[in-house]
Design a protein around this motif. Structure first.
Motif, PDB file in Angstrom:
ATOM      1  N   MET A   1       0.845  -1.196   0.000  1.00 14.39           N
ATOM      2  CA  MET A   1       0.000   0.000   0.000  1.00 14.39           C
ATOM      3  C   MET A   1       0.878   1.243   0.000  1.00 14.39           C
ATOM      4  O   MET A   1       1.956   1.257   0.601  1.00 14.39           O
TER       5      MET A   1
ATOM      6  N   TYR B   1      -2.900   9.213   3.647  1.00  8.51           N
ATOM      7  CA  TYR B   1      -3.752   8.168   3.082  1.00  8.51           C
ATOM      8  C   TYR B   1      -3.724   6.913   3.947  1.00  8.51           C
ATOM      9  O   TYR B   1      -4.755   6.319   4.258  1.00  8.51           O
ATOM     10  N   ILE B   2      -2.528   6.518   4.359  1.00  6.10           N
ATOM     11  CA  ILE B   2      -2.394   5.278   5.120  1.00  6.10           C
ATOM     12  C   ILE B   2      -2.930   5.435   6.540  1.00  6.10           C
ATOM     13  O   ILE B   2      -3.492   4.496   7.117  1.00  6.10           O
TER      14      ILE B   2
ATOM     15  N   ASN C   1      -5.478   7.435   7.389  1.00  4.54           N
ATOM     16  CA  ASN C   1      -6.944   7.405   7.256  1.00  4.54           C
ATOM     17  C   ASN C   1      -7.461   5.996   6.996  1.00  4.54           C
ATOM     18  O   ASN C   1      -8.505   5.598   7.532  1.00  4.54           O
ATOM     19  N   TYR C   2      -6.732   5.235   6.198  1.00  5.77           N
ATOM     20  CA  TYR C   2      -7.172   3.870   5.898  1.00  5.77           C
ATOM     21  C   TYR C   2      -7.164   2.997   7.147  1.00  5.77           C
ATOM     22  O   TYR C   2      -8.142   2.295   7.431  1.00  5.77           O
TER      23      TYR C   2
ATOM     24  N   THR D   1     -10.944   2.569   8.106  1.00  5.78           N
ATOM     25  CA  THR D   1     -11.393   1.408   7.327  1.00  5.78           C
ATOM     26  C   THR D   1     -10.978   0.096   7.981  1.00  5.78           C
ATOM     27  O   THR D   1     -11.825  -0.710   8.364  1.00  5.78           O
ATOM     28  N   TRP D   2      -9.668  -0.121   8.134  1.00  4.89           N
ATOM     29  CA  TRP D   2      -9.209  -1.416   8.647  1.00  4.89           C
ATOM     30  C   TRP D   2      -9.696  -1.673  10.072  1.00  4.89           C
ATOM     31  O   TRP D   2     -10.189  -2.753  10.381  1.00  4.89           O
TER      32      TRP D   2
END
Length: 328
Positions: free
Chosen positions: A95, A132-133, A135-136, A140-141
């Motif tokens: 990622m 980005y990472i 926030n993910y 999300t995760w």
């Protein structure tokens, strides 16, 4: 650990009741007694297999592999009573730390190109907060995890730092020993006077050898590129820092780094840290398997793996110890 009796309690009670009836009310009590002993032994073995190696939370140490809700994590350090900082036992896959953004404000996910110096919000591209990472992982995760695990994870105050490289290990070189343009990483199995350069994946690297850029060749700084000041932020899950991983892995030892990365899904993956490189607004720190050490790379790279970290209260969730690893 509280889930064991929920799972087996009714079976135990029924089995004990039947055994007492057979043992005291039938003429077959001697035969039944022998059968009970056999059953008990087999049942105990099955219970042991189910529980794994049982340790109380205050007995856990760095390198213990624990299983929660069917997922495996490795303990990095203890942060409080029953509370531990752990890292995912597997990589989520490759990622980008921070893809560039197109003219419509959308992430250019999967596009490898020179990173923009700054994000649309004005922060440098290697800033972890709001990346980005970041926030993910948080939005999300984390929300895809089993509900019991989510509730056991504690919000943690984290802060990004930066690193600057001031030296390298001369036993490693990025070049073509034949003088051509087919550059790769090579390790010198010989001496300075009589070098024997062997490609990284063929080299015989001694147990006490260092990688190309061991941790002792880096200087940590609280501020980032251009004296950027990083905020303390609260997150449930996050990329681990260089310092946090150093509690689990000897980042000065080439083979320990290699074994740690090889343990990821039983295959080799590079791995992002949340820390930045203080010499560039475009580079973040990561762990590299080829030359077996810390390094930095552009945040738009698409081939670096992700292993989330978080703080978990083990007193609130069923947990068992299933293995132990040693990367120190």
């Amino acid at each position: 650990m509280d889930g064991f009796f929920d799972k087996y309690g009714r079976v135990i009670i029924i089995a004990v009741a039947i055994c007492f009836v057979l043992l005291f009310l039938t003429p077959m009590r001697n035969v039944v007694g022998s059968s009970i002993n056999g059953f008990a032994g087999n049942f105990a073995n099955k219970v042991g297999e189910s529980l794994g190696t049982v340790k109380m939370p205050d007995e856990l140490g760095a390198g213990d592999v624990i299983e929660i809700e069917g997922m495996k994590f490795i303990v990095m350090s203890q942060t409080d009573d029953d509370t531990y900082l752990v890292i995912d036992g597997e990589s989520l896959g490759k990622m980008q730390y921070q893809p560039n953004v197109d003219s419509n404000g959308n992430y250019k996910v999967g596009t490898y190109e020179t990173p923009d110096e700054k994000r649309p919000d004005g922060q440098y591209s290697n800033t972890y907060e709001g990346s980005y990472i970041d926030n993910y992982l948080e939005n999300t995760w984390y929300k895809q995890l089993p509900e019991k695990l989510q509730k056991a994870i504690q919000a943690t105050d984290i802060k990004q730092t930066s690193y600057r490289n001031f030296e390298s290990n001369p036993k490693w070189r990025w070049f073509d020993p034949n003088g051509g343009s087919n550059n790769n990483w090579y390790y010198n199995e010989g001496t300075t006077e009589n070098p024997k350069w062997v490609r990284y994946d063929k080299a015989n690297i001694p147990e006490d050898a260092q990688g190309a850029y061991p941790l002792n060749c880096w200087k940590q700084n609280e501020k980032g590129y251009n004296n950027t000041t990083y905020n303390t932020i609260s997150r449930h899950v996050f990329l681990p820092s260089v310092e946090e991983v150093s509690n689990l892995v000897d980042l000065n030892n080439a083979n320990k780094v290699y074994n740690f990365l090889k343990g990821t899904n039983n295959s080799l993956h590079h791995m992002w840290f949340r820390d930045s490189n203080s010499s560039s607004p475009r580079h973040a720190m990561y762990l590299h398997c080829n030359f077996r050490s810390v390094n930095n790379d552009t945040v738009t790279d698409t081939w670096v793996g992700v292993r989330p970290a978080f703080t978990v209260d083990l007193s609130t969730v069923s947990v068992k110890v299933v293995d132990s690893v040693n990367y120190k």
